[in-house]
Design an enzyme around this catalytic site. Structure first.
Site, PDB file in Angstrom:
ATOM      1  CB  CYS A 128      54.883  42.366  19.736  1.00  0.00           C
ATOM      2  SG  CYS A 128      55.568  44.021  19.539  1.00  0.00           S
ATOM      3  CG  LEU A 185      61.944  43.226  19.755  1.00  0.00           C
ATOM      4  CD1 LEU A 185      63.000  43.106  20.837  1.00  0.00           C
ATOM      5  CD2 LEU A 185      62.208  42.236  18.629  1.00  0.00           C
ATOM      6  N   GLY A 231      53.950  43.437  14.686  1.00  0.00           N
ATOM      7  CA  GLY A 231      54.405  43.760  13.340  1.00  0.00           C
ATOM      8  C   GLY A 231      54.895  45.180  13.212  1.00  0.00           C
TER       9      GLY A 231
END
Length: 601
Positions: free
Chosen positions: A2, A51, A75
């Site tokens: 992300c 993501l 992360g």
């Protein structure tokens, strides 16, 4: 994977912040959200691009909040399902973001961080205490920048997340560091007043000022252990790390160069997987740089489904515009270009890829460590008067290697020898490139050393260990991991780095150097790998992930480079750079200097 973003006390409108957040949407194309909060009775905007890797449903989107905290998080926390057992709440998602919120609420900042296995850059707003926390993982796998200018506080995963008015001035110190190293080290960025949060640090902003604190340190004490025990413990830790990094609701593959580190990661990954894994490698059209045949042989042995791509000069021109967009400050590691192509091709098959980065720093694989130690030990035995004579001979020699040795012979030190293989423009050559007053203004003096440029100090008696720690704290996060992060995120691919699990790192740095080198560089990793495959697949001279730049600067990139030098501003001594350019055309090698020049904005 992300991106995260925050703006406090800004003149930007909500719509403006949304636009800034979208500048980083390549890092997270599945969802983009900005929300407004009240902090110190002023507006705080928090943004996130997602993501989706774990819990793909929309209820796991960010910003996410509970009764106390709001979080934006880039992360993965690989052990978050284990940690959920410590929090007796009713879970709404299966995401690690919700786990983090619960942990911070129950345990606070530092105790929570001590429990995490993962890579992360976190923005955390404490609604009760009215504070903002920024947190970066122990090794610096995930990036995080911040600034405080004119009472406005902002942070972002990449520099493109900052509005143009926050990037009006560039940093002269960062420019000098970049020209010498090919990257910008420590907490600096290319822009004045915008800083990187260093690895293993967290920052607290109370609405008025900033405080930073380091929450994790490399071990300094060495343990007593046999070589075989070290091999077995390292293998156990690396296997555990790889198992954790297979956690995903999408397919996971592996980068495979055919070298020790990536071969080890790919081999153990295949053993820990329940199905055939996919491996990916990049080769070069020029055969002397192409090692893809080794990756293919390793893949065949471990039984992976292998994908191979060739990289050539046409790819350089195709990628240059994208390169400058995604590496949005000067970045001189030319292997980023084939890395970008590899990530682009890999993303077509998987969403997550494991990487073998970190083995050289942790387990002593760089030739420059041994060059420095060997030459320092030998040269220090030569009387200074004779070294001075050799220095004069070297200075006027036509032999390139002798010329480069001239200064270290006269000014013998470990860092000067290390500079020969570490820096593009040596510290003692910077006065040829920049005016002395410019150097003094930026660093407080004009006679710079490598440790001045890196802002680092040696503190131990073990030179090899010192050099390894230097690379771990500077070269690894600011060059290698930056390269992989930007290249992978350019194509919304998540790269995971199992050798940099903090448990592996702590174990590696608790081992004496002589044990790690008992049978040569990276003895421990090689001996784990010997259990997995025949020695003939891995026993060959070490070669880095290099690019045939020196040839391209004499042909395809020649005119572009000449034009770039002539268009530089007055900060640079163009006469000196043109001299290096002409010397390169005659056969000497200044490829890294010329590449850094091309990367200037």
């Amino acid at each position: 994977m992300c991106s995260i973003l925050g703006y406090f006390n800004t003149n930007l409108s909500y719509e403006d912040v949304v636009k800034q957040n979208l500048q980083m949407s390549h890092r997270g194309p599945d969802n983009s959200t900005v929300k407004e909060y009240s902090f110190k009775n002023k507006k705080l905007y928090l943004g996130h691009n997602r993501l989706s890797i774990q819990d793909l449903a929309t209820h796991a989107n960010q910003p996410m909040e509970n009764e106390r905290y709001v979080i934006v998080f880039n992360g993965e926390v690989y052990n978050h399902l284990d940690l959920r057992r410590e929090c007796k709440i009713e879970w709404k998602t299966t995401s690690d973001t919700e786990t983090l919120l619960a942990l911070f609420t129950k345990f606070g900042i530092e105790e929570t961080l001590s429990k995490l296995i993962g890579m992360f850059a976190i923005g955390l707003f404490d609604k009760y205490e009215q504070k903002i926390y920024l947190i970066r993982d122990r090794v610096g796998i995930k990036p995080l920048y911040y600034t405080l200018q004119n009472d406005e506080f902002a942070f972002a995963s990449e520099l493109k997340g900052f509005s143009k008015y926050l990037k009006q001035k560039t940093s002269n110190k960062a420019l000098i560091q970049f020209m010498s190293l090919g990257y910008i080290p420590d907490d600096n960025s290319y822009y004045k007043n915008i800083n990187k949060l260093p690895p293993s640090h967290y920052l607290v902003f109370d609405g008025f000022g900033i405080k930073t604190k380091k929450y994790w340190y490399l071990p300094t004490n060495k343990i007593e252990i046999s070589f075989d025990e070290a091999v077995n413990q390292a293998e156990e830790l690396i296997r555990s790390s790889i198992k954790y990094r297979l956690l995903a609701d999408v397919e996971v593959g592996s980068f495979l160069s055919g070298g020790v580190d990536s071969s080890l990661v790919s081999s153990l990954m295949q053993q820990e997987s329940t199905k055939q894994i996919k491996t990916f490698s990049i080769g070069f059209e020029q055969k002397e740089y192409d090692e893809s045949i080794y990756a293919k042989e390793v893949s065949k042995y471990i039984g992976s489904e292998h994908y191979e791509y060739k990289f050539g000069i046409n790819d350089v021109f195709n990628l240059l515009e994208k390169f400058d967009n995604f590496y949005d400050e000067p970045f001189g590691d030319a292997s980023s270009l084939p890395m970008m192509l590899l990530c682009e091709k890999t993303k077509k098959q998987v969403t997550v890829a494991l990487s073998g980065d970190g083995g050289d720093e942790l387990f002593l694989g760089y030739d420059r460590y041994f060059f420095t130690e060997n030459y320092y030990n030998k040269l220090s035995k030569i009387p200074r008067v004779f070294r001075n004579v050799l220095s004069i001979v070297g200075k006027y020699s036509t032999n390139d290697k002798l010329q480069k040795m001239s200064y270290p012979l006269k000014n013998l030190s470990q860092q000067n020898l290390y500079s020969l293989l570490y820096s593009s423009i040596k510290p003692w050559e910077l006065s040829n490139l920049f005016d002395k007053d410019f150097l003094i203004e930026s660093f407080g003096k004009d006679n710079l050393s490598l440790l001045d440029i890196l802002d680092f100090q040696f503190n131990r008696d073990d030179l090899i260990d010192d050099l390894s720690r230097l690379d771990f704290n500077r070269y690894l996060p600011d060059d290698i991991l930056t390269k992989v992060d930007r290249a992978s995120m350019a194509y919304s691919l998540e790269a995971r780095v199992p050798l940099l699990d903090h448990r592996v790192v702590e174990f590696a740095y608790s081992l004496p150097s002589e044990l790690k080198l008992k049978y040569g560089p990276k003895s421990i990793l090689k001996n784990i790998l010997y259990k997995q495959m025949p020695k003939n697949l891995i026993e060959r001279p070490k070669r880095g992930f290099s690019v045939p730049l020196k040839h391209w600067f004499r042909r395809e990139l020649k005119d572009l480079t000449f034009e770039k030098i002539n268009n530089l501003d007055d900060k640079f001594n163009k006469e000196y750079l043109l001299k290096l350019f002409n010397e390169h055309q005659k056969g000497r090698n200044f490829e890294y200097v010329l590449w850094n020049i091309l990367r200037l904005k």
